[in-house]
Design a protein around this motif. Structure first.
Motif, PDB file in Angstrom:
ATOM      1  N   MET A   1       0.823  -1.207   0.000  1.00 42.62           N
ATOM      2  CA  MET A   1       0.000   0.000   0.000  1.00 42.62           C
ATOM      3  C   MET A   1       0.859   1.261   0.000  1.00 42.62           C
ATOM      4  N   THR A   2       1.986   1.231   0.678  1.00 45.78           N
ATOM      5  CA  THR A   2       2.885   2.386   0.689  1.00 45.78           C
ATOM      6  C   THR A   2       3.440   2.653  -0.700  1.00 45.78           C
ATOM      7  N   HIS A   3       3.865   1.595  -1.373  1.00 46.50           N
ATOM      8  CA  HIS A   3       4.385   1.744  -2.729  1.00 46.50           C
ATOM      9  C   HIS A   3       3.300   2.247  -3.680  1.00 46.50           C
ATOM     10  N   ALA A   4       2.083   1.784  -3.479  1.00 47.89           N
ATOM     11  CA  ALA A   4       1.003   2.176  -4.383  1.00 47.89           C
ATOM     12  C   ALA A   4       0.614   3.631  -4.198  1.00 47.89           C
ATOM     13  N   ALA A   5       0.606   4.103  -2.960  1.00 50.45           N
ATOM     14  CA  ALA A   5       0.090   5.437  -2.675  1.00 50.45           C
ATOM     15  C   ALA A   5       1.145   6.525  -2.763  1.00 50.45           C
ATOM     16  N   GLY A   6       2.398   6.208  -2.429  1.00 50.36           N
ATOM     17  CA  GLY A   6       3.407   7.250  -2.361  1.00 50.36           C
ATOM     18  C   GLY A   6       3.341   7.993  -1.043  1.00 50.36           C
ATOM     19  N   PRO A   7       4.384   8.721  -0.676  1.00 44.60           N
ATOM     20  CA  PRO A   7       4.461   9.359   0.644  1.00 44.60           C
ATOM     21  C   PRO A   7       3.388  10.401   0.900  1.00 44.60           C
ATOM     22  N   GLN A   8       2.842  11.026  -0.159  1.00 40.62           N
ATOM     23  CA  GLN A   8       1.874  12.100   0.048  1.00 40.62           C
ATOM     24  C   GLN A   8       0.499  11.587   0.480  1.00 40.62           C
ATOM     25  N   ARG A   9       0.242  10.288   0.279  1.00 41.41           N
ATOM     26  CA  ARG A   9      -1.088   9.752   0.607  1.00 41.41           C
ATOM     27  C   ARG A   9      -1.023   8.579   1.573  1.00 41.41           C
ATOM     28  N   ILE A  10       0.131   8.354   2.148  1.00 39.11           N
ATOM     29  CA  ILE A  10       0.306   7.158   2.977  1.00 39.11           C
ATOM     30  C   ILE A  10      -0.587   7.190   4.211  1.00 39.11           C
ATOM     31  N   GLY A  11      -0.848   8.387   4.748  1.00 41.18           N
ATOM     32  CA  GLY A  11      -1.706   8.472   5.930  1.00 41.18           C
ATOM     33  C   GLY A  11      -3.087   7.909   5.680  1.00 41.18           C
ATOM     34  N   ARG A  12      -3.650   8.223   4.531  1.00 37.99           N
ATOM     35  CA  ARG A  12      -5.002   7.761   4.222  1.00 37.99           C
ATOM     36  C   ARG A  12      -5.052   6.259   3.938  1.00 37.99           C
ATOM     37  N   VAL A  13      -4.055   5.729   3.227  1.00 33.99           N
ATOM     38  CA  VAL A  13      -4.106   4.294   2.948  1.00 33.99           C
ATOM     39  C   VAL A  13      -3.788   3.480   4.198  1.00 33.99           C
ATOM     40  N   MET A  14      -2.948   4.023   5.092  1.00 37.54           N
ATOM     41  CA  MET A  14      -2.685   3.322   6.344  1.00 37.54           C
ATOM     42  C   MET A  14      -3.923   3.320   7.235  1.00 37.54           C
ATOM     43  N   ALA A  15      -4.733   4.367   7.130  1.00 41.04           N
ATOM     44  CA  ALA A  15      -5.993   4.392   7.877  1.00 41.04           C
ATOM     45  C   ALA A  15      -6.910   3.276   7.398  1.00 41.04           C
ATOM     46  N   VAL A  16      -6.892   3.007   6.104  1.00 44.86           N
ATOM     47  CA  VAL A  16      -7.685   1.898   5.557  1.00 44.86           C
ATOM     48  C   VAL A  16      -7.189   0.574   6.120  1.00 44.86           C
ATOM     49  N   LEU A  17      -5.870   0.397   6.172  1.00 46.31           N
ATOM     50  CA  LEU A  17      -5.296  -0.844   6.688  1.00 46.31           C
ATOM     51  C   LEU A  17      -5.541  -0.993   8.186  1.00 46.31           C
ATOM     52  N   GLY A  18      -5.780   0.124   8.880  1.00 42.38           N
ATOM     53  CA  GLY A  18      -6.018   0.061  10.322  1.00 42.38           C
ATOM     54  C   GLY A  18      -7.363  -0.517  10.688  1.00 42.38           C
ATOM     55  N   VAL A  19      -8.304  -0.538   9.755  1.00 43.39           N
ATOM     56  CA  VAL A  19      -9.645  -1.045  10.054  1.00 43.39           C
ATOM     57  C   VAL A  19      -9.619  -2.495  10.538  1.00 43.39           C
ATOM     58  N   PRO A  20      -8.962  -3.438   9.807  1.00 39.83           N
ATOM     59  CA  PRO A  20      -8.947  -4.818  10.312  1.00 39.83           C
ATOM     60  C   PRO A  20      -8.169  -4.967  11.611  1.00 39.83           C
ATOM     61  N   MET A  21      -7.121  -4.155  11.815  1.00 35.80           N
ATOM     62  CA  MET A  21      -6.360  -4.229  13.062  1.00 35.80           C
ATOM     63  C   MET A  21      -7.224  -3.828  14.245  1.00 35.80           C
ATOM     64  N   LEU A  22      -8.161  -2.932  13.998  1.00 39.87           N
ATOM     65  CA  LEU A  22      -9.036  -2.468  15.055  1.00 39.87           C
ATOM     66  C   LEU A  22     -10.203  -3.418  15.298  1.00 39.87           C
ATOM     67  N   LEU A  23     -10.827  -3.862  14.210  1.00 40.19           N
ATOM     68  CA  LEU A  23     -12.047  -4.653  14.331  1.00 40.19           C
ATOM     69  C   LEU A  23     -11.784  -6.121  14.650  1.00 40.19           C
ATOM     70  N   GLY A  24     -10.575  -6.610  14.371  1.00 39.86           N
ATOM     71  CA  GLY A  24     -10.266  -8.021  14.618  1.00 39.86           C
ATOM     72  C   GLY A  24     -10.561  -8.478  16.041  1.00 39.86           C
ATOM     73  N   PRO A  25     -10.025  -7.769  17.065  1.00 38.38           N
ATOM     74  CA  PRO A  25     -10.279  -8.199  18.440  1.00 38.38           C
ATOM     75  C   PRO A  25     -11.750  -8.099  18.842  1.00 38.38           C
ATOM     76  N   ILE A  26     -12.523  -7.236  18.166  1.00 44.81           N
ATOM     77  CA  ILE A  26     -13.935  -7.076  18.504  1.00 44.81           C
ATOM     78  C   ILE A  26     -14.792  -8.106  17.770  1.00 44.81           C
TER      79      ILE A  26
END
Length: 509
Positions: A137-162
């Motif tokens: 995802m980092t390679h796909a988005a580039g440094p200018q958009r990494i915050g937004r794509v990492m937020a997308v990847l954070g969804v399963p990390m958050l919802l998994g334990p729930i």
């Protein structure tokens, strides 16, 4: 002649928007991450079923979780080198294949020993999915958009334990325990097909020599250390031989790896990345944050089940406000990180997490679920502004060639800190409960109705209140750790990220 990126070639990293190409890549990566993270938690509700079906003790059955986690942790150090050597697309598809095969084998297990062995195979594949997903995802988005794509990847990390306990409980009640593994087959096949279609072909390039000595030091060292740490809840003390011996051997191997890595041209884990101040403070922030947050994540389900008598399924439902809070702030935080840098966002998030955790220091045996839900919601608001922005701070200043190693390093830190946090809180809680034998009577009365029938209600009521007090006192440790996280977070970047200026990064734009 410029060299195109090997992932997400259709995307334009200089663009300020998440275009269709990046979103397709993100969708595939999230699907793989969801399967990997869910399988860490979905098994928790199946432990009583495994004990009954395989006639095994809880200590033996616990290896279905421990084996998966240790395999996952052991394979992470090799991911950075393997991604450079074989390409991220090939390795991601290979990891998915391992995970699918392991899942199918788990569903066919005929004994607890075979189930543990097949969970290890699952963990080998699952361990690579998250760091590889971050790299892709980092390679796909580039440094200018990494915050937004990492937020997308954070969804399963958050919802998994729930969602894990909820999904696992439903599958076991409605079908059988085999389906908590079989469900990965259709999902995995879909992810595999989509990865083949969506990800751009890997570009061949000269490979670095493999650090065999580093592998022999880092992977067993990490596995042994985490095994010792993860044995603390079962043994109830740090001084048990099963805790001390593997933890000490693992720590010695890891220290030896540090000396080796600093003297080797191409180490398995590139510790020279710590020269980057953004990554250095991100690692410190992640270490303290993950210890506090995942330690707290161990406490609340146990409070709900032991003190309040809730099932694992209901405990998962009661923790939903945390996920809702995070889903509200995570996309906003991802957008703002790309605009103003992660520093201010993370400080805001950690402050909210600390406030939410402080609410749990007031737990009683009859604390309102509304109050618990409110505290979880506040923590979720903070969570959405913390974990993935910290990951972003670590990776956004790295060059294209360093991303795989950087994401590998951050995943190792996250896994280790989470294990330490869980073990620390279990020891503190056990010490609190041991000081009040009445608390154990109250907890036992919830688990075993025959005990409740033999003990006066006043004794049970007092015991449950003392047990709740033990949990509330333990939460103070998480509050202190969360507050300390503000110190390294203060030094995270507080401005819009700039693209790394090296040859490969220039080629990307």
């Amino acid at each position: 002649m410029t060299k195109p990126p090997d992932i997400g070639a259709a995307a334009d990293p200089t663009s300020d928007k998440l275009d269709a190409a990046v979103l397709k890549v993100a969708g595939v990566v999230v699907l793989g991450a969801v399967m990997s993270i869910l399988d860490i938690t979905v098994v928790t509700v199946a432990i009583p079923t495994f004990m009954a079906d395989f006639q095994a003790s809880v200590e033996v059955v616990a290896w279905t979780m421990t084996g998966y986690t240790l395999a996952l942790a052991s394979v992470i150090p090799m991911t950075g080198w393997a991604a450079d050597r074989f390409g991220t697309k090939r390795l991601y598809m290979a990891a998915l294949t391992f995970f699918i095969i392991g899942s199918v084998l788990c569903s066919m297990a005929w004994s607890i020993e075979s189930l543990v062995a097949f969970r290890v195979i699952q963990g080998i594949g699952g361990g690579m999915l998250m760091p590889l997903g971050m790299t892709i995802m980092t390679h796909a988005a580039g440094p200018q958009r990494i915050g937004r794509v990492m937020a997308v990847l954070g969804v399963p990390m958050l919802l998994g334990p729930i969602c894990g306990p909820i999904l696992g409980g439903w599958l076991i009640d409605s079908f059988s325990w085999h389906w908590i593994f079989l469900i990965n087959l259709p999902l995995g096949v879909v992810a595999l097909i989509l990865a083949y279609i969506v990800f751009a072909p890997d570009k061949p390039k000269p490979s670095e020599s493999f650090d065999f000595l580093g592998m022999l030091l880092a992977s067993p060292g990490l596995a042994l250390f985490l095994f010792g740490v993860s044995s603390i809840p079962e043994k109830g003390t740090v001084l048990a031989a099963r805790v001390l011996i593997p933890a000490i051997i693992g720590a010695v191997l890891l220290v030896a790896f540090v000396f080796h890595a600093l003297r080797t041209e191409h180490p398995l884990i590139d510790l020279r990345l710590f020269r980057n101040p953004s990554l250095r403070f991100s690692v410190l922030t992640m270490s303290l944050f993950a210890t506090a947050f995942f330690g707290a994540g161990f406490l609340l389900p146990n409070y709900l089940q032991q003190v309040r008598g809730e099932t694992a399924f209901d405990s998962g439902l009661l923790m939903a406000p945390q996920g809702i809070g995070a889903m509200l702030t995570m996309p906003i935080a991802g957008f703002l990180v790309d605009k103003i840098g992660p520093g201010k966002i993370v400080m805001f998030g950690i402050t909210f997490i600390t406030i939410g955790l402080a609410g749990f220091t007031q737990l009683h045996a009859d604390t309102s679920y509304l109050m618990i839900g409110a505290a979880l919601f506040v923590m979720g608001l903070g969570m959405g502004c913390t974990m993935m922005p910290v990951m972003t701070a670590a990776i956004q200043t790295l060059s294209h060639a360093q991303v795989a190693r950087g994401s590998t390093l951050m995943n190792i830190i996250n896994q280790t800190a989470a294990s330490i946090g869980t073990a620390t809180m279990s020891v503190v809680l056990a010490a609190q409960l041991n000081d009040h034998p009445e608390a154990k009577i109250g907890i036992a009365s919830n688990a075993q109705p025959d005990i409740a029938a033999q003990v006066p209600p006043s004794v049970i009521e007092q015991g449950l209140e003392l047990a709740a007090e033990a949990f509330s006192n333990t939460y103070w440790v998480t509050v202190i750790l969360a507050a300390l996280t503000l110190i390294p977070a203060f030094f995270l970047p507080r401005s819009k990220p700039e693209a790394p200026v090296d040859a490969e990064a220039v080629a990307l734009v």
